[in-house]
Design a protein around this motif. Structure first.
Motif, short mmCIF file in Angstrom:
data_model
loop_
_atom_site.label_atom_id
_atom_site.label_comp_id
_atom_site.label_asym_id
_atom_site.label_seq_id
_atom_site.Cartn_x
_atom_site.Cartn_y
_atom_site.Cartn_z
N ALA A 83 45.72 42.78 31.42
CA ALA A 83 45.22 41.57 30.75
C ALA A 83 43.77 41.30 31.16
O ALA A 83 43.43 40.22 31.62
CB ALA A 83 46.11 40.37 31.10
N ALA A 84 42.92 42.30 30.99
CA ALA A 84 41.52 42.13 31.33
C ALA A 84 40.87 41.13 30.37
O ALA A 84 41.18 41.11 29.18
CB ALA A 84 40.79 43.47 31.24
N PRO A 85 39.99 40.27 30.87
CA PRO A 85 39.35 39.29 29.99
C PRO A 85 38.43 39.98 28.99
O PRO A 85 37.96 41.10 29.21
CB PRO A 85 38.53 38.43 30.97
N GLU A 86 38.21 39.31 27.87
CA GLU A 86 37.29 39.84 26.86
C GLU A 86 35.90 40.00 27.47
O GLU A 86 35.44 39.14 28.22
CB GLU A 86 37.22 38.88 25.67
N PRO A 87 35.21 41.09 27.17
CA PRO A 87 33.85 41.26 27.68
C PRO A 87 32.96 40.10 27.24
O PRO A 87 33.05 39.64 26.09
CB PRO A 87 33.39 42.57 27.05
N ASP A 88 32.12 39.62 28.13
CA ASP A 88 31.23 38.49 27.85
C ASP A 88 29.86 39.04 27.45
O ASP A 88 29.14 39.57 28.30
CB ASP A 88 31.11 37.61 29.10
#
Length: 237
Positions: free
Chosen positions: A200-205
């Motif tokens: 569940a890696a966060p969306e790239p910023d």
């Protein structure tokens, strides 16, 4: 839209005319072929995907696929082109707008990196993961490689000019534009492996990655903030 396309593909019978009403009438058959092919190329590889499999995923006859594309080489070529061409076009406009002004170049570099990250994040089925396939080195895909090389070169030219905005006498000797471009485009393309992660890696910023690009160029926090503000002036460029 992507959910609708997924349902369309899932509910279609392999190799037959559609047995259910088209659930994505706003998408032309050509676009559905591209979406289905992107998913299969990423999941099974280019060599492991046949035009029959693509046609079955869409729910059309194989002959219908050949009406839109000469073969899977043409499909991959268009997918690759769509993954890089918009960024190349933006890069050219930003570089022209920045001119020879170091501060404007820093803002243009920030705007380019941010836009490039967004494109790679939004490209269906993470088609960027196919960049390193051995098949992409074939002359059939020269157009894609030429476009990506030009994008990389623009990163390098903007970065070299932006370094002058820092104007610190103790700064290390600058890298060549070629090396800078290669380094910075790799930072932006970290989005590709991040999208492949199954956790569940966060969306790239995009903003954070654009700031990282400028840090590698040698700009400090205040200079990056100024570049971010300046990037807003390039909206619509």
């Amino acid at each position: 839209m992507m959910d609708i396309v997924s349902k369309t593909i899932a509910n279609s019978r392999p190799g037959r005319p559609r047995a259910v009403p088209d659930l994505a009438p706003e998408l032309a058959p050509r676009e559905q072929i591209l979406l289905a092919a992107a998913a299969l190329f990423v999941e099974q590889g280019f060599a492991g995907t046949s035009t029959r499999a693509i046609a079955e995923a869409v729910g059309i006859r194989q002959a219908s696929l050949y009406y839109h594309f000469a073969g899977k080489d043409d499909i991959l070529a268009e997918l690759l082109d769509r993954s890089v061409r918009p960024s190349t076009d933006i890069a050219g406009r930003l570089e022209r707008a920045a001119g020879a002004d170091p501060s404007a170049a820093a803002a243009a570099l920030y705007a380019l990196a941010e836009a490039d990250v967004r494109l790679l994040t939004e490209t269906p089925h993470n088609i960027g993961s196919l960049y390193l396939m051995p098949e992409v080195r074939d002359p059939r895909f020269d157009s894609f490689r030429t476009a990506r090389d030009e994008l990389q070169a623009t990163y390098g030219r903007l970065a070299l000019l932006a370094q002058a905005a820092a104007n610190r006498p103790d700064q290390e000797p600058p890298l060549s534009p070629t090396t800078l471009g290669a380094l910075l485009i790799q930072v932006v393309e970290v989005v590709i492996p991040l999208r492949r992660r199954e956790d569940a890696a966060p969306e790239p910023d995009p903003a954070a990655i654009a700031a990282a690009v400028l840090r590698l160029v040698g700009l400090d926090h205040e200079e990056i903030r100024a570049a971010r503000r300046g990037a807003g002036e390039f909206a619509g460029t």
